[in-house]
Design a protein around this motif. Structure first.
Motif, PDB file in Angstrom:
ATOM      1  N   LEU A   5     -76.374  21.873 -12.417  1.00 61.21           N
ATOM      2  CA  LEU A   5     -76.432  21.657 -13.853  1.00 61.21           C
ATOM      3  C   LEU A   5     -76.986  20.271 -14.139  1.00 61.21           C
ATOM      4  CD1 LEU A   5     -73.006  23.154 -14.960  1.00 61.21           C
ATOM      5  CD2 LEU A   5     -75.254  24.214 -15.076  1.00 61.21           C
ATOM      6  N   ARG A   6     -77.840  20.207 -15.118  1.00 56.59           N
ATOM      7  CA  ARG A   6     -78.427  18.931 -15.498  1.00 56.59           C
ATOM      8  C   ARG A   6     -78.287  18.756 -17.000  1.00 56.59           C
ATOM      9  NH1 ARG A   6     -84.674  17.988 -14.747  1.00 56.59           N
ATOM     10  NH2 ARG A   6     -84.707  17.815 -16.986  1.00 56.59           N
ATOM     11  N   ALA A   7     -77.752  17.629 -17.397  1.00 59.12           N
ATOM     12  CA  ALA A   7     -77.589  17.358 -18.825  1.00 59.12           C
ATOM     13  C   ALA A   7     -78.958  17.080 -19.440  1.00 59.12           C
ATOM     14  CB  ALA A   7     -76.665  16.168 -19.041  1.00 59.12           C
ATOM     15  N   LEU A   8     -79.218  17.688 -20.571  1.00 56.97           N
ATOM     16  CA  LEU A   8     -80.466  17.443 -21.284  1.00 56.97           C
ATOM     17  C   LEU A   8     -80.318  16.176 -22.117  1.00 56.97           C
ATOM     18  CD1 LEU A   8     -81.211  21.064 -22.485  1.00 56.97           C
ATOM     19  CD2 LEU A   8     -82.187  19.876 -20.528  1.00 56.97           C
ATOM     20  N   TRP A  33     -85.998  12.290 -32.576  1.00 55.94           N
ATOM     21  CA  TRP A  33     -85.600  12.449 -31.180  1.00 55.94           C
ATOM     22  C   TRP A  33     -86.551  13.437 -30.524  1.00 55.94           C
ATOM     23  CZ3 TRP A  33     -81.991   9.468 -28.962  1.00 55.94           C
ATOM     24  CH2 TRP A  33     -81.078   8.799 -29.792  1.00 55.94           C
ATOM     25  N   ILE A  34     -86.986  13.126 -29.293  1.00 57.11           N
ATOM     26  CA  ILE A  34     -87.853  14.011 -28.528  1.00 57.11           C
ATOM     27  C   ILE A  34     -87.254  14.221 -27.146  1.00 57.11           C
ATOM     28  CG2 ILE A  34     -89.945  13.403 -29.798  1.00 57.11           C
ATOM     29  CD1 ILE A  34     -90.659  11.464 -27.549  1.00 57.11           C
ATOM     30  N   LYS A  64     -81.498   6.475 -25.980  1.00 59.82           N
ATOM     31  CA  LYS A  64     -81.309   7.729 -25.257  1.00 59.82           C
ATOM     32  C   LYS A  64     -79.971   8.353 -25.679  1.00 59.82           C
ATOM     33  CE  LYS A  64     -80.921   9.229 -20.448  1.00 59.82           C
ATOM     34  NZ  LYS A  64     -81.012   8.788 -19.044  1.00 59.82           N
ATOM     35  N   ARG A  65     -79.945   9.691 -25.767  1.00 59.32           N
ATOM     36  CA  ARG A  65     -78.695  10.401 -26.065  1.00 59.32           C
ATOM     37  C   ARG A  65     -78.677  11.731 -25.327  1.00 59.32           C
ATOM     38  NH1 ARG A  65     -79.295  12.856 -32.229  1.00 59.32           N
ATOM     39  NH2 ARG A  65     -80.818  14.463 -31.686  1.00 59.32           N
TER      40      ARG A  65
END
Length: 67
Positions: A5-8, A33-34, A64-65
């Motif tokens: 799993l990778r957080a977007l 945000w992009i 970043k978020r």
């Protein structure tokens, strides 16, 4: 089968309050945000470099978020 799993994440260009609105190197879109990918990050890094050159050190940065 193992799943990773990778957080977007998303990124955007930010500017200090001393920089007039609309004068950011990306045309003033510092509220959008992009997706954080290589192409987007490279584009924003160029904008940060240009903004800091035009308006002074540390006036522009990437925020970043987690999406």
């Amino acid at each position: 089968m193992k799943t990773t799993l990778r957080a977007l994440t998303e990124i955007r260009l930010r500017r200090s309050e001393e920089v007039p609105h609309g004068s950011t190197p990306d045309g003033g879109c510092d509220h959008l945000w992009i997706p954080d990918n290589r192409t987007s990050r490279e584009r924003l890094l160029r904008a940060v470099e240009l903004g800091n050159r035009l308006h002074g050190p540390a006036t522009h940065w990437i925020e970043k978020r987690q999406a």
